[in-house]
Design a protein around this motif. Structure first.
Motif, PDB file in Angstrom:
ATOM      1  N   GLY A  24      -0.883  63.359 -21.107  1.00  0.00           N
ATOM      2  CA  GLY A  24       0.057  64.260 -20.102  1.00  0.00           C
ATOM      3  C   GLY A  24       1.307  64.410 -20.830  1.00  0.00           C
ATOM      4  N   SER A  25       1.714  64.296 -21.903  1.00  0.00           N
ATOM      5  CA  SER A  25       2.974  64.794 -22.816  1.00  0.00           C
ATOM      6  C   SER A  25       2.752  66.347 -22.910  1.00  0.00           C
ATOM      7  CB  SER A  25       3.041  64.005 -24.028  1.00  0.00           C
ATOM      8  OG  SER A  25       2.187  64.660 -25.000  1.00  0.00           O
ATOM      9  N   ASP A  26       3.811  66.754 -23.271  1.00  0.00           N
ATOM     10  CA  ASP A  26       3.886  68.304 -23.498  1.00  0.00           C
ATOM     11  C   ASP A  26       3.336  68.517 -24.788  1.00  0.00           C
ATOM     12  OD1 ASP A  26       4.416  68.798 -20.960  1.00  0.00           O
ATOM     13  OD2 ASP A  26       6.678  68.862 -21.438  1.00  0.00           O
ATOM     14  N   LEU A  27       3.155  67.529 -25.655  1.00  0.00           N
ATOM     15  CA  LEU A  27       2.708  67.795 -27.145  1.00  0.00           C
ATOM     16  C   LEU A  27       1.168  68.009 -27.282  1.00  0.00           C
ATOM     17  CD1 LEU A  27       5.019  64.869 -28.346  1.00  0.00           C
ATOM     18  CD2 LEU A  27       5.738  67.199 -28.570  1.00  0.00           C
ATOM     19  N   ASP A  28       0.847  68.687 -28.424  1.00  0.00           N
ATOM     20  CA  ASP A  28      -0.580  68.788 -28.732  1.00  0.00           C
ATOM     21  C   ASP A  28      -0.931  67.414 -29.194  1.00  0.00           C
ATOM     22  OD1 ASP A  28      -0.556  68.656 -31.687  1.00  0.00           O
ATOM     23  OD2 ASP A  28       0.596  70.556 -31.450  1.00  0.00           O
ATOM     24  N   THR A  44       6.371  52.302 -29.639  1.00  0.00           N
ATOM     25  CA  THR A  44       6.747  51.655 -28.365  1.00  0.00           C
ATOM     26  C   THR A  44       5.344  51.184 -27.648  1.00  0.00           C
ATOM     27  OG1 THR A  44       6.596  53.559 -26.869  1.00  0.00           O
ATOM     28  CG2 THR A  44       9.072  52.972 -27.950  1.00  0.00           C
ATOM     29  N   ALA A  45       5.791  50.240 -26.738  1.00  0.00           N
ATOM     30  CA  ALA A  45       4.616  49.675 -25.973  1.00  0.00           C
ATOM     31  C   ALA A  45       4.104  51.017 -24.919  1.00  0.00           C
ATOM     32  CB  ALA A  45       4.851  48.586 -24.905  1.00  0.00           C
ATOM     33  N   GLU A  46       5.059  51.997 -24.712  1.00  0.00           N
ATOM     34  CA  GLU A  46       4.508  53.144 -23.836  1.00  0.00           C
ATOM     35  C   GLU A  46       3.742  53.924 -24.796  1.00  0.00           C
ATOM     36  OE1 GLU A  46       5.944  56.810 -21.161  1.00  0.00           O
ATOM     37  OE2 GLU A  46       6.995  54.961 -21.320  1.00  0.00           O
ATOM     38  N   ALA A  47       4.051  54.021 -25.921  1.00  0.00           N
ATOM     39  CA  ALA A  47       3.170  55.082 -26.745  1.00  0.00           C
ATOM     40  C   ALA A  47       1.983  54.410 -27.051  1.00  0.00           C
ATOM     41  CB  ALA A  47       3.918  55.115 -28.078  1.00  0.00           C
ATOM     42  N   GLU A  94      -0.492  58.209 -15.279  1.00  0.00           N
ATOM     43  CA  GLU A  94       0.686  58.473 -14.458  1.00  0.00           C
ATOM     44  C   GLU A  94       1.248  57.059 -15.068  1.00  0.00           C
ATOM     45  OE1 GLU A  94       3.140  58.536 -10.299  1.00  0.00           O
ATOM     46  OE2 GLU A  94       0.921  58.960 -10.427  1.00  0.00           O
ATOM     47  N   ILE A  95       2.548  57.106 -15.736  1.00  0.00           N
ATOM     48  CA  ILE A  95       3.046  55.767 -15.849  1.00  0.00           C
ATOM     49  C   ILE A  95       3.896  55.555 -14.880  1.00  0.00           C
ATOM     50  CG2 ILE A  95       5.008  54.717 -17.462  1.00  0.00           C
ATOM     51  CD1 ILE A  95       1.975  55.506 -19.024  1.00  0.00           C
ATOM     52  N   ILE A  96       3.813  54.370 -14.336  1.00  0.00           N
ATOM     53  CA  ILE A  96       4.773  54.022 -13.062  1.00  0.00           C
ATOM     54  C   ILE A  96       5.962  53.435 -13.528  1.00  0.00           C
ATOM     55  CG2 ILE A  96       4.810  52.626 -11.172  1.00  0.00           C
ATOM     56  CD1 ILE A  96       2.887  54.975 -10.843  1.00  0.00           C
ATOM     57  N   ALA A  97       5.861  52.562 -14.577  1.00  0.00           N
ATOM     58  CA  ALA A  97       7.239  51.695 -14.777  1.00  0.00           C
ATOM     59  C   ALA A  97       7.065  51.230 -16.218  1.00  0.00           C
ATOM     60  CB  ALA A  97       7.434  50.663 -13.795  1.00  0.00           C
ATOM     61  N   THR A  98       8.056  50.996 -17.244  1.00  0.00           N
ATOM     62  CA  THR A  98       7.963  50.027 -18.421  1.00  0.00           C
ATOM     63  C   THR A  98       9.112  49.197 -18.339  1.00  0.00           C
ATOM     64  OG1 THR A  98       9.280  51.723 -19.245  1.00  0.00           O
ATOM     65  CG2 THR A  98       7.121  52.321 -19.592  1.00  0.00           C
TER      66      THR A  98
END
Length: 175
Positions: A24-28, A44-47, A94-98
């Motif tokens: 869902g990022s704007d990157l390829d 990061t944990a999110e990555a 969808e990331i809700i929170a980190t």
């Protein structure tokens, strides 16, 4: 004519469209989660969460297994994972929170919702995942237990005492 300058002829350059990253990022894909799938450590944990989602979406179970640690690594069953992939299409993330999980942290959590379609039926995975950074690499550690929602009190009936404390019936006061 010698020394005459001719205007440069514009050359048509075709940009090769890279597929967008399923996270869902704007990157390829290659600039986003693909680099982690190729061996670069997620910063990061999110990555890591996003790259694991993409690995599930693409069926890259080697990456899922390689980025699991602790209880998650012990619980990983490749046969079950392969079976659950059959007929599953991941529809988004969808990331809700980190909480924490940045560069320099040793742990963090990521809450997310990932809708999917499995053999025609739509559902969603909602989870808060626990991550640990060990030796400079983030690992998915465990799924945190869900906290049950507090039961909602039912609204007062028309003839119940008003909750505002007036002593009147609800229907004659705030109702």
């Amino acid at each position: 004519m010698l020394g005459a300058r001719h205007p440069a002829t514009p050359t048509a350059t075709k940009a090769i469209a890279m597929p967008p990253c399923p996270c869902g990022s704007d990157l390829d894909y290659a600039a986003c989660c693909g680099r982690f799938h190729a061996g670069e450590a997620a910063p990061t944990a999110e990555a890591l969460m996003r790259s694991r989602y993409v690995a599930y979406a693409l069926g890259n179970l080697d990456y899922i297994e390689a980025t699991a640690g602790g209880p998650a690594a012990l619980a990983f069953n490749r046969t079950e994972a392969e079976a659950s992939q059959l007929g599953t299409v991941w529809l988004g993330l969808e990331i809700i929170a980190t909480r924490k999980g940045r560069e320099g942290d040793s742990d963090g959590t990521v809450s997310f919702i990932a809708p999917y379609r499995h053999r025609g039926a739509e559902a969603a995975l909602a989870e808060t995942s626990d991550f640990r950074c060990i030796g400079g690499r983030w690992l998915y550690w465990d799924r945190l237990p869900e906290i049950p929602a507090a039961p909602r009190a039912s609204p007062p009936g028309r003839n119940d005492p008003c909750p505002c404390g007036s002593g009147k019936k609800f229907k004659k006061c705030c109702g």
